[in-house]
Structures are given as structure tokens and as C-alpha cells.
Write a protein that holds these residues in place. Structure first.
Motif, mmCIF file in Angstrom:
data_model
loop_
_atom_site.group_PDB
_atom_site.id
_atom_site.type_symbol
_atom_site.label_atom_id
_atom_site.label_comp_id
_atom_site.label_asym_id
_atom_site.label_seq_id
_atom_site.Cartn_x
_atom_site.Cartn_y
_atom_site.Cartn_z
ATOM 1 N N LEU A 315 -3.175 20.669 -0.440
ATOM 2 C CA LEU A 315 -3.909 19.551 -1.009
ATOM 3 C C LEU A 315 -2.904 18.442 -1.282
ATOM 4 C CD1 LEU A 315 -6.463 18.265 -2.340
ATOM 5 C CD2 LEU A 315 -5.659 19.283 -4.484
ATOM 6 N N VAL A 316 -3.244 17.233 -0.840
ATOM 7 C CA VAL A 316 -2.364 16.074 -1.039
ATOM 8 C C VAL A 316 -3.121 15.054 -1.886
ATOM 9 C CG1 VAL A 316 -0.996 14.281 0.050
ATOM 10 C CG2 VAL A 316 -1.285 16.495 1.192
ATOM 11 N N VAL A 317 -2.544 14.730 -3.038
ATOM 12 C CA VAL A 317 -3.154 13.736 -3.929
ATOM 13 C C VAL A 317 -2.137 12.620 -4.136
ATOM 14 C CG1 VAL A 317 -4.216 13.268 -6.155
ATOM 15 C CG2 VAL A 317 -4.496 15.521 -5.091
ATOM 16 N N THR A 318 -2.553 11.409 -3.833
ATOM 17 C CA THR A 318 -1.661 10.249 -3.953
ATOM 18 C C THR A 318 -2.214 9.282 -4.992
ATOM 19 O OG1 THR A 318 -0.989 10.422 -1.636
ATOM 20 C CG2 THR A 318 -0.572 8.324 -2.739
ATOM 21 N N VAL A 319 -1.341 8.853 -5.904
ATOM 22 C CA VAL A 319 -1.663 7.807 -6.875
ATOM 23 C C VAL A 319 -0.758 6.624 -6.556
ATOM 24 C CG1 VAL A 319 -1.712 7.147 -9.306
ATOM 25 C CG2 VAL A 319 -2.324 9.488 -8.629
ATOM 26 N N GLU A 320 -1.366 5.506 -6.164
ATOM 27 C CA GLU A 320 -0.570 4.346 -5.763
ATOM 28 C C GLU A 320 -1.128 3.080 -6.406
ATOM 29 O OE1 GLU A 320 -0.933 4.469 -1.531
ATOM 30 O OE2 GLU A 320 -2.883 3.453 -1.525
ATOM 31 N N ASP A 321 -0.253 2.093 -6.516
ATOM 32 C CA ASP A 321 -0.680 0.788 -7.032
ATOM 33 C C ASP A 321 0.015 -0.291 -6.225
ATOM 34 O OD1 ASP A 321 1.741 -0.459 -8.662
ATOM 35 O OD2 ASP A 321 1.714 1.692 -9.115
ATOM 36 N N ASP A 322 -0.541 -1.511 -6.295
ATOM 37 C CA ASP A 322 0.072 -2.638 -5.573
ATOM 38 C C ASP A 322 0.609 -3.674 -6.552
ATOM 39 O OD1 ASP A 322 -2.261 -3.649 -6.550
ATOM 40 O OD2 ASP A 322 -3.087 -4.295 -4.618
ATOM 41 N N GLY A 323 1.006 -3.180 -7.732
ATOM 42 C CA GLY A 323 1.587 -4.100 -8.714
ATOM 43 C C GLY A 323 2.922 -4.627 -8.244
ATOM 44 N N ARG A 324 3.247 -5.831 -8.685
ATOM 45 C CA ARG A 324 4.495 -6.464 -8.268
ATOM 46 C C ARG A 324 5.707 -5.782 -8.899
ATOM 47 N NH1 ARG A 324 3.981 -9.259 -3.657
ATOM 48 N NH2 ARG A 324 1.923 -10.253 -3.619
ATOM 49 N N LEU A 339 6.854 11.785 -15.059
ATOM 50 C CA LEU A 339 7.140 12.375 -13.755
ATOM 51 C C LEU A 339 7.810 13.742 -13.908
ATOM 52 C CD1 LEU A 339 8.455 9.241 -11.791
ATOM 53 C CD2 LEU A 339 6.147 10.180 -11.857
ATOM 54 N N GLN A 340 8.734 13.821 -14.838
ATOM 55 C CA GLN A 340 9.409 15.099 -15.083
ATOM 56 C C GLN A 340 8.408 16.159 -15.546
ATOM 57 O OE1 GLN A 340 12.420 14.916 -18.090
ATOM 58 N NE2 GLN A 340 13.125 17.010 -17.766
ATOM 59 N N ASN A 341 7.474 15.740 -16.373
ATOM 60 C CA ASN A 341 6.457 16.650 -16.881
ATOM 61 C C ASN A 341 5.610 17.219 -15.737
ATOM 62 O OD1 ASN A 341 3.674 17.324 -17.942
ATOM 63 N ND2 ASN A 341 4.745 16.974 -19.871
ATOM 64 N N VAL A 342 5.186 16.345 -14.822
ATOM 65 C CA VAL A 342 4.381 16.787 -13.683
ATOM 66 C C VAL A 342 5.167 17.772 -12.831
ATOM 67 C CG1 VAL A 342 3.244 16.039 -11.560
ATOM 68 C CG2 VAL A 342 2.990 14.692 -13.649
ATOM 69 N N LEU A 356 6.319 16.901 -5.987
ATOM 70 C CA LEU A 356 5.933 15.541 -6.353
ATOM 71 C C LEU A 356 6.967 14.605 -5.750
ATOM 72 C CD1 LEU A 356 4.458 13.271 -7.889
ATOM 73 C CD2 LEU A 356 5.881 13.842 -9.879
ATOM 74 N N VAL A 357 6.522 13.720 -4.892
ATOM 75 C CA VAL A 357 7.414 12.750 -4.246
ATOM 76 C C VAL A 357 6.986 11.354 -4.666
ATOM 77 C CG1 VAL A 357 8.246 11.824 -2.061
ATOM 78 C CG2 VAL A 357 7.800 14.278 -2.282
ATOM 79 N N ARG A 361 7.140 0.820 -3.094
ATOM 80 C CA ARG A 361 6.589 0.123 -1.944
ATOM 81 C C ARG A 361 6.713 -1.385 -2.160
ATOM 82 N NH1 ARG A 361 1.019 3.508 -0.519
ATOM 83 N NH2 ARG A 361 2.063 5.477 0.040
ATOM 84 N N ASP A 362 6.389 -2.125 -1.144
ATOM 85 C CA ASP A 362 6.450 -3.578 -1.254
ATOM 86 C C ASP A 362 5.082 -4.155 -0.917
ATOM 87 O OD1 ASP A 362 7.333 -6.136 -1.602
ATOM 88 O OD2 ASP A 362 8.244 -6.287 0.404
ATOM 89 N N PRO A 363 4.229 -4.421 -1.900
ATOM 90 C CA PRO A 363 4.507 -4.219 -3.333
ATOM 91 C C PRO A 363 4.008 -2.857 -3.808
ATOM 92 C CG PRO A 363 2.467 -5.419 -3.054
ATOM 93 C CD PRO A 363 2.954 -5.121 -1.653
ATOM 94 N N GLY A 364 4.372 -2.541 -5.034
ATOM 95 C CA GLY A 364 3.792 -1.390 -5.691
ATOM 96 C C GLY A 364 4.630 -0.126 -5.653
ATOM 97 N N TYR A 365 3.941 0.970 -5.903
ATOM 98 C CA TYR A 365 4.613 2.254 -6.073
ATOM 99 C C TYR A 365 3.615 3.359 -5.748
ATOM 100 C CZ TYR A 365 8.005 5.445 -8.245
ATOM 101 O OH TYR A 365 8.940 6.412 -8.477
ATOM 102 N N ALA A 366 4.111 4.499 -5.280
ATOM 103 C CA ALA A 366 3.233 5.609 -4.930
ATOM 104 C C ALA A 366 3.852 6.918 -5.379
ATOM 105 C CB ALA A 366 2.970 5.639 -3.423
ATOM 106 N N ALA A 367 3.008 7.800 -5.890
ATOM 107 C CA ALA A 367 3.420 9.160 -6.258
ATOM 108 C C ALA A 367 2.490 10.126 -5.531
ATOM 109 C CB ALA A 367 3.331 9.365 -7.769
ATOM 110 N N THR A 368 3.071 11.065 -4.792
ATOM 111 C CA THR A 368 2.279 11.989 -3.970
ATOM 112 C C THR A 368 2.551 13.433 -4.391
ATOM 113 O OG1 THR A 368 2.345 10.471 -2.092
ATOM 114 C CG2 THR A 368 1.777 12.769 -1.641
ATOM 115 N N ILE A 369 1.467 14.117 -4.709
ATOM 116 C CA ILE A 369 1.543 15.538 -5.081
ATOM 117 C C ILE A 369 1.067 16.371 -3.904
ATOM 118 C CG2 ILE A 369 0.556 17.341 -6.553
ATOM 119 C CD1 ILE A 369 0.375 15.310 -8.787
ATOM 120 N N ARG A 370 1.849 17.425 -3.604
ATOM 121 C CA ARG A 370 1.430 18.427 -2.608
ATOM 122 C C ARG A 370 1.424 19.799 -3.282
ATOM 123 N NH1 ARG A 370 1.468 17.667 2.935
ATOM 124 N NH2 ARG A 370 1.852 15.507 3.593
#
Length: 375
Positions: A315-324, A339-342, A356-357, A361-370
Motif C-alpha cells: 500500500l502506497v500513501v502519499t501526502v503532498e502539498d504545493d506550498g512555496r 516524521l520520526q514518530n511515523v 517513509l520517504v 518538490r518545486d514547489p512543495g513537499y511530499a511524504a510517501t508511506i509504503r
């Protein structure tokens, strides 16, 4: 009767037994009897040709009479097991000497029975004195043989007892590790709640100060509902992904009151991924991270996307945003606790099969759980 007497004797012995001892006691006697019957039946098969030769032409009745001695041997092995159990807490040397003396004593009792029993069968009572030298020589050899077999009997008692004790200890250790893991997971889960609660109460306070009373009241109501759901759940339970996303949606409703039009949320869960179980409240710190480091510093609208899909057996769950602003906590002065807790929760539940990886990103950030897709 003899077995019952010895069992009652050992049962009445006072001792501070561990929880596994009653199990050992109940199963130990069954195994001891089974081992003894198997051992002496094997001995009977080995000596069967000798018995047949000794009683050649006398019929099976004479052979059966000789087999009575083997039955007596099985009965005499039970006191050995009782002594073996009674001395289990002794030091090695006194216990070994006691068991050796018991084996010798039981062997002498067995040989004495053999001599008397054989004498009655052969009707040699009137010539017993004349046959004494021969009988004593035979008794000496028989004693040695019985000592060897009874010694093997005690060794089998020790082997099975040690194995059972190791198995029960392993089970106790597994239960202890499970309890420790449960406590660790609970601590990790509850570590998140005060952080979130502080931020929300701080936002409510700010709304009250700025006289946004209706928003403050709505946010308080949402917070109370969310906390009820949080406290009612087991910190270590696995819940379907769609149920977790429902809780996340409730959480985001609270945050949307804080940020208004600056926060937009998109949740996309594939049909084959929605029922895969994941740890409860696993995604909250990732969402909170995206809000804290993506939405809060930005003056423009920010979209937070939560995407759940299957990738083979994962199962792959990604939480991403496009914040500057970067969503990396450490890059913006944060501590990275979320992040350490997860990662710690994933490691505790799945070991190396989950990860957890995170990536800017440009822009934003992504966290992916496998994690393994266990349904």
C-alpha cells in the motif's frame, strides 16, 4: 496408586512457582508416562529374542510372565520422575547425586523383584541357597543394565522438561515483547495529540482575541468531536485506510477554519486500497507537517493531496502539498518529531517491510508511506 501418591506428595510441596509451573506439572506427568512406556517397550523388543530363547518350548505364557518385570520397571520409573521434579530447583551437584542414588536404588529394587519373582515362577524356592552364587552374578549384571536404562529414562525426563520449559519461556517472552510494543506504540500515538491540541487551542485563543467568536465556537465543537474519536480508538489498532482518511478529513475541517481559503484538500483513494488496514492516526503528523511548513508560511492558496493506491503487495500513501515553503521540518527550524514518530511506528509494526520517504518538490513537499497491503 503409586503414581497418585507421588503426585500428591509433589503437589503438596510448598514452592513459589512461576505461572508456567502448573502447566509443566499437568503436562509433565503425561509426557513422563509416555516416555517411560516408549522406552521400556523398546527395551522389551530388544530383549524379546532372549526371552523367546530362554523359554523355548514353554509357550507364550512363560514369555508373558517375564514381561511382568518390564511393567514393574515402568511403575518404578514414576518415583524417579517425582524425584526429578522435586529437585528441579536444586543446585547441579546435589541434584545429580540425588538422581544417581535414586536410579541405583530403583535398579536394586527392580533386581530384587526379578530374583524373587523368577524364583517363584521357576519353583526354585527349595534350591534357592544352592543357586545363590549364580543368581548374585546375574543380579550384578542386571543391576548394571537397569542402571543404564533408568539413567536413560531420567535423561529423557530432563530433555523433554527442558524443551517444554524453553517453549513456555519463549511464549512468555513473546507476550512480554508484545506488551512492550503495545506500550511503545501507545506512547508514540499519544505523543502526537498534545502537539496538535496545543496548536488548535492556540488558534482558538487567537480567534477569541480577534473576536472571531463564531469561528472559535465552531472550531471548539470540531475539536471536541475529533478528540472523542481519537480517545475512543486503540492507539495500536489497524483501521481501514478509508476510515483513517475520514478522521483526517475531520482534522482538516478544523484546520480549514484556521486558514480559510488558503487551505484546499484533495483526497484520492483507489478502490483496491481503501480497505487495506493501516495504524490509526498514522497520517496525522504528515498532514500536520504539510500545514505547518506548507500552508502556514504561504500567503497563497495551498493544496494538500492525500493519495492512496496499491502497488503489487504494498500500500502506497502519499501526502503532498504545493506550498512555496519547504515541508521539511528540519530545513525550517523544526525538530522533525512528526516524521520520526511515523518511522518509529512503522518500524515497530512492520519492521523493514515498511518505509517513509520524504522529498522536497518545486514547489512543495511530499511524504510517501509504503507498507504491506494486508487485508
Amino acid at each position: 496408586m503409586l503414581q497418585a501418591d507421588w503426585m500428591s506428595l509433589i503437589a503438596s510441596r510448598p514452592s513459589a512457582e512461576s505461572p508456567v509451573q502448573p502447566i509443566l506439572h499437568e503436562a509433565g506427568w503425561r509426557e513422563a508416562i509416555s516416555l517411560t512406556v516408549a522406552l521400556w517397550s523398546f527395551v522389551a523388543l530388544i530383549y524379546l529374542p532372549i526371552f523367546l530363547e530362554r523359554h523355548a518350548g514353554e509357550g507364550w505364557t512363560s514369555v508373558a510372565l517375564d514381561e511382568v518385570t518390564l511393567i514393574v520397571s515402568m511403575v518404578l520409573a514414576l518415583p524417579l520422575f517425582a524425584i526429578f521434579r522435586a529437585t528441579r530447583d536444586w543446585n547441579l551437584v546435589p541434584r545429580t547425586l540425588t538422581l544417581a542414588a535414586a536410579v541405583l536404588a530403583v535398579s536394586i529394587v527392580q533386581v530384587t523383584f526379578d530374583l524373587i519373582y523368577t524364583g517363584f515362577i521357576a519353583n526354585r524356592i527349595d534350591t534357592a541357597w544352592e543357586n545363590l552364587p549364580t543368581d548374585l552374578s546375574r543380579a550384578y549384571r542386571a543391576t548394571f543394565n537397569y542402571v543404564c536404562v533408568f539413567g536413560v529414562n531420567v535423561a529423557l525426563f530432563h530433555l523433554v522438561s527442558s524443551r517444554r520449559h524453553d517453549v513456555l519461556q519463549a511464549q512468555e517472552l513473546a507476550r512480554a515483547l508484545s506488551a512492550a510494543q503495545h506500550a511503545q506504540l501507545a506512547a508514540l500515538r499519544y505523543q502526537l495529540n498534545p502537539h496538535f491540541l496545543f496548536n488548535t487551542l492556540n488558534a482558538i485563543s487567537a480567534m477569541i482575541v480577534t473576536r472571531r467568536n463564531e469561528e472559535a465556537e465552531l472550531m471548539t465543537d470540531k475539536l471536541s468531536s475529533f478528540l472523542r474519536a481519537s480517545l475512543a480508538s486503540d492507539p495500536t489498532e489497524l483501521v481501514p485506510l478509508d476510515q483513517e482518511l475520514t478522521l483526517i478529513d475531520d482534522y482538516l475541517e478544523i484546520e480549514s477554519i484556521r486558514f480559510g481559503d488558503r487551505l484546499h484538500v484533495e483526497i484520492d483513494c483507489a478502490s483496491d486500497a481503501c480497505h487495506v488496514p493501516i495504524p490509526s492516526f498514522l497520517l496525522q503528523p504528515l498532514i500536520e507537517n504539510a500545514i505547518k511548513y506548507g500552508v502556514a508560511p504561504s500567503l497563497d492558496p495551498v493544496v494538500i493531496r492525500v493519495i492512496g493506491r496499491r502497488d503489487g503487495e504494498e500500500l502506497v500513501v502519499t501526502v503532498e502539498d504545493d506550498g512555496r515553503a519547504s515541508g521539511n521540518a528540519t530545513a525550517t527550524g523544526g525538530t522533525g518529531v512528526g516524521l520520526q514518530n511515523v518511522r518509529q511506528r512503522l518500524s515497530a509494526l512492520y519492521g523493514e517491510t515498511a518505509s517513509l520517504v520524504t522529498a522536497a518538490r518545486d514547489p512543495g513537499y511530499a511524504a510517501t508511506i509504503r507498507l504491506p497491503a494486508r487485508t
